[in-house]
Write an enzyme that holds these catalytic residues in place. Structure first.
Site, PDB file in Angstrom:
ATOM      1  N   GLY A  31       0.790  -1.226   0.000  1.00 58.11           N
ATOM      2  CA  GLY A  31       0.000   0.000   0.000  1.00 58.11           C
ATOM      3  C   GLY A  31       0.820   1.273   0.000  1.00 58.11           C
ATOM      4  O   GLY A  31       0.281   2.349  -0.186  1.00 58.11           O
ATOM      5  N   CYS A 240     -27.702  -9.035 -16.500  1.00 59.59           N
ATOM      6  CA  CYS A 240     -27.078  -8.653 -17.764  1.00 59.59           C
ATOM      7  C   CYS A 240     -28.036  -8.981 -18.909  1.00 59.59           C
ATOM      8  O   CYS A 240     -28.618 -10.062 -18.949  1.00 59.59           O
ATOM      9  CB  CYS A 240     -25.768  -9.405 -17.943  1.00 59.59           C
ATOM     10  N   CYS A 243     -26.219 -12.041 -20.993  1.00 62.54           N
ATOM     11  CA  CYS A 243     -25.904 -13.354 -20.440  1.00 62.54           C
ATOM     12  C   CYS A 243     -26.674 -13.629 -19.147  1.00 62.54           C
ATOM     13  O   CYS A 243     -26.440 -14.636 -18.493  1.00 62.54           O
ATOM     14  CB  CYS A 243     -24.403 -13.495 -20.204  1.00 62.54           C
ATOM     15  N   CYS A 265     -22.827  -6.823 -18.929  1.00 64.64           N
ATOM     16  CA  CYS A 265     -21.608  -7.030 -18.155  1.00 64.64           C
ATOM     17  C   CYS A 265     -20.524  -6.103 -18.689  1.00 64.64           C
ATOM     18  O   CYS A 265     -20.343  -5.980 -19.899  1.00 64.64           O
ATOM     19  CB  CYS A 265     -21.101  -8.463 -18.314  1.00 64.64           C
ATOM     20  N   CYS A 271     -18.791 -12.243 -19.929  1.00 64.07           N
ATOM     21  CA  CYS A 271     -20.103 -12.254 -20.565  1.00 64.07           C
ATOM     22  C   CYS A 271     -20.114 -13.245 -21.733  1.00 64.07           C
ATOM     23  O   CYS A 271     -21.026 -14.060 -21.864  1.00 64.07           O
ATOM     24  CB  CYS A 271     -20.434 -10.852 -21.056  1.00 64.07           C
TER      25      CYS A 271
END
Lengths: 298, 265
Positions: A31, A240, A243, A265, A271
Site C-alpha cells: 500500500g 445482464c 448473459c 456485463c 459475458c
C-alpha cells in the site's frame, strides 16, 4: 511476431531493473507509494503509461498477456496496449482471464476469480487518496508516514452529509494490511472486496505521478467506512441483458433518445464465456454468438 | 480526589525557560521564561515586530527554538520537553490536547468542506468511527459557539467573518483541549462582532477551565480575557504581571506609552 528494432518489451534493461526494484519495495510495504523514475512512453499520459511500464518490467517471454479497459478487451486503449506488447515483446496475448498470466487493467478487476499464477497490473491516474483533501505532497507523505488518516473519513463524512449515504462510487479508499490507506485506482467500489485476500499479485503503476504501489497475494484489504454507514458494493439492480448474470458489474448502455437503456456485463470475456455456456439474457438474440466459441482471441 | 484536583491546578501546565529564537543576527525572541497554570489566561501584548507571534510559534512547537526549552505536562501527568517529543506525538498533542486559533480562519479551517466535517475532523483523527455520534457532537459544538445548526452542511466559505472565527474555535475545542493558543483571534473583525466573540470566548474559557496563551496588540482584548499580561518589546519581555495591575499602573515607559495610546471612544 517479433521486431528486432526494440529491446524486449520496449524499455531498456536498466530501466526495467529500476522499475523492478520499485516493485519489490512496493511489495515489501503493502500500500505504500514508491516513487520511481517514470519514463516517457510512446503513448499519452492517461493512456496507462504507468501500467505499461510495470507490465514491461515484469513481462517474460513465456507470459500470456491480457489487457482490459473498463472490463472490455476490445476498446481502443486495450487493443493498442495489447498490440504494443505483441509487437515489442512478441508475447502471446489472450482475452480469456483464466489463460492470462499478466493482466493489465484500467478501472476494473475481472469477474472470474484470479489465481496464484497471475499478476494484475492497474493503470493509475492519481495514486494519492488524500490528494483532493490535502494538496501538499509533503503533507500527505507525512500523513502516510504517521498513519494520520482522519482526513479520509472527512471525505466520507461529506458524502453522507450531502447525499445521505457514502456516494463515492469509484476510487473508494481502502486500508491495506491495517497500515496504509490506498487509492485502488478508479475501479468501481463493486470490485473492492475482490482485492481482499486475493491470490494474485496486484501492482499499481502511475506514470504521470511517478508512483508504484502493490498489494501482495493474500493481503487484508479493508474498505473504509463508518460503523453506522458500512461499506456496500454498488451494482445496478438488473441482470445482464446478454448473459443474464446476476452478480457481475454492469455497464448502462443508452440505446435510443427515448430513455431506453440496457445493462450488460462490463467484463466482456466473462459475458461471452457465459453466453457460450448457454446462458442467455433478454436481448442476446445476436446469431453470431450461437457459434458458442467464447474466450480465446476473439 | 481532592488531592488529585489540587495537583491538577497546583502544577504548571506549560513552562518556558529562557526561550530564544534568532534569525541570523536578528533576535526575534530573547530569554523568555514563564509558567502557565491550568485555567489561566495569559495575554502577550506588544507592537508589531516585538516577537509575539514568534514566541507563540515557539511555545506551540511549530518553530524550533535557538535556545531554552518548553515543557508541557501531558494528560498522564508527566511533564515533558516539547523538543524531545517525536513528530507523531507532537502532532497528536496538537490535535487533541491543544488548540490553535489563527487570526485568519481560512488558515485554521478547511474552507471547502462543510462546517460539520470541520468540527468532526479532530474526532475522526482520534478514531471516532460513528457518523451519527460525530454529527451529534458537531451540532452540539455549533450551538455552543452560537452558529445555527441548520448551517451544519454549509461550507465555511459561505460564512461571515465572525461565524468563521467561531467555527474555528469550535473545531479546536471539540476534543476537550487543556491549552489553546490564539493569535489575534479578533483581528480583522468589526467592533460589534469582536465584542460578541470576546464574550463567547470568555464564557468558554471559564466553563471549560482552559489555559490560554493569547497574542494580541489590542489591550482591550487583554483586559477583557486575560488574568496575566506579558508586554514584549524588541523580542524581550519588559513587563509582566496581573492584567489590571499592568494596565492600570504600568511601570515601564514603553508600557505607559502603550496604555496611553489607546484612543478614548
Amino acid at each position: 511476431m517479433n521486431a528486432p528494432a526494440y529491446n524486449f518489451a520496449y524499455l531498456d534493461e536498466q530501466t526495467k531493473r529500476m522499475i523492478r526494484r520499485a516493485i519489490l519495495k512496493a511489495i515489501a510495504i503493502p500500500g505504500y507509494q514508491v516513487p520511481f523514475a517514470s519514463r516517457e512512453m510512446p503513448m499519452p499520459y492517461g493512456w496507462g503509461t504507468g501500467g505499461v511500464q510495470v507490465t514491461a518490467a515484469i513481462l517474460g517471454p513465456q507470459d500470456v498477456l491480457k489487457v482490459i479497459d473498463q472490463g472490455s478487451d476490445d476498446t481502443t486503449n486495450a487493443i493498442s496496449i495489447r498490440k504494443f506488447f505483441a509487437k515489442t515483446a512478441g508475447v502471446a496475448t489472450t482475452t480469456a482471464t483464466e489463460d492470462a498470466t499478466v493482466i493489465q487493467t484500467r478501472h476494473r478487476i475481472p469477474e472470474a476469480a484470479l489465481h496464484a499464477n497471475q499478476v494484475l497490473v492497474y493503470q493509475v491516474p492519481i495514486p494519492e487518496p488524500l490528494r483532493f483533501l490535502e494538496p501538499r505532497e509533503t503533507e500527505t507523505r507525512r500523513m502516510h508516514a504517521l498513519a494520520e488518516y482522519g482526513l479520509m473519513h472527512v471525505k466520507l463524512y461529506e458524502d453522507i452529509a450531502r447525499f445521505g449515504h457514502i456516494a463515492t462510487a469509484y476510487a473508494y479508499p481502502v486500508k491495506v494490511n491495517a497500515r496504509y490507506v490506498m487509492d485502488p485506482s478508479p475501479t468501481p467500489k463493486f470490485d473492492n472486496p475482490k482485492m481482499d485476500n486475493c491470490p494474485a499479485l496486484q501492482l499499481f503503476g502511475a506514470g504521470r505521478e511517478k508512483r508504484i504501489y502493490a498489494i501482495p497475494p493474500y493481503t487484508k484489504v479493508v474498505s473504509l467506512d463508518f460503523e453506522d454507514h458500512p461499506f456496500e458494493p454498488y451494482r445496478f439492480n438488473a441482470p445482464c441483458a446478454l448473459c443474464a448474470a446476476e452478480n457481475s458489474y454492469l455497464d448502462e448502455i443508452v440505446t435510443d433518445d427515448k430513455g431506453s437503456r440496457m445493462f450488460v456485463c462490463s467484463d466482456t470475456d466473462y459475458c461471452e464465456g457465459r453466453q457460450a455456456a448457454g446462458h442467455h439474457g433478454a436481448l442476446s438474440a445476436a446469431p453470431y454468438k450461437d457459434k458458442a466459441q467464447g474466450g480465446a482471441n476473439g | 480526589m481532592a488531592d488529585q484536583d489540587l495537583l491538577e491546578t497546583d502544577q504548571p501546565l506549560l513552562v518556558a525557560e529562557t526561550l530564544s529564537k534568532s534569525y541570523g543576527r536578528i533576535a526575534a525572541c530573547r530569554d523568555v521564561s514563564f509558567s502557565l497554570y491550568p485555567g489561566e489566561v495569559l495575554a502577550i501584548v506588544g507592537e508589531s515586530g516585538s516577537g509575539k507571534s514568534t514566541l507563540l510559534q515557539l511555545l506551540s512547537g511549530q518553530l524550533a527554538a535557538s535556545g531554552g526549552q518548553v515543557s508541557y505536562r501531558m494528560r498522564d501527568g508527566v511533564t515533558r520537553d516539547l523538543a524531545a517529543l517525536g513528530e507523531a506525538e507532537r502532532r497528536l498533542l496538537f490535535r487533541t490536547d491543544w488548540g490553535f486559533v489563527h487570526q485568519d480562519p481560512a488558515q485554521g479551517l478547511r474552507m471547502a468542506v462543510s462546517a460539520g466535517a470541520n468540527v468532526g475532523e479532530r474526532l475522526m483523527a482520534v478514531g471516532w468511527n460513528h457518523y451519527g455520534r460525530i454529527r451529534e457532537s458537531a451540532s452540539d459544538w455549533l450551538t455552543r459557539v452560537e452558529i445555527d445548526v441548520a448551517r451544519i452542511d454549509d461550507a465555511p466559505r459561505t460564512y461571515s467573518g465572525g461565524m468563521r472565527q467561531r467555527l474555528q474555535i469550535a473545531r479546536n475545542l471539540v476534543t476537550g483541549p487543556r491549552l489553546v493558543f490564539m493569535d489575534e483571534p479578533t483581528g480583522g473583525l468589526d467592533v460589534s462582532v469582536q465584542a460578541r466573540l470576546l464574550d463567547l470566548l470568555r464564557n468558554l474559557v471559564a466553563e471549560l477551565h482552559l489555559a490560554v496563551v493569547i497574542v494580541t496588540h489590542d489591550l482591550a482584548v487583554a483586559r477583557l480575557l486575560s488574568h496575566r499580561v506579558m508586554v514584549m518589546k524588541g523580542g524581550r519581555v519588559i513587563e509582566t504581571g496581573l492584567t489590571d495591575q499592568v494596565l492600570d499602573d504600568p511601570r515601564e515607559p514603553y508600557t505607559q506609552l502603550l496604555v496611553s495610546s489607546i484612543l478614548p471612544p
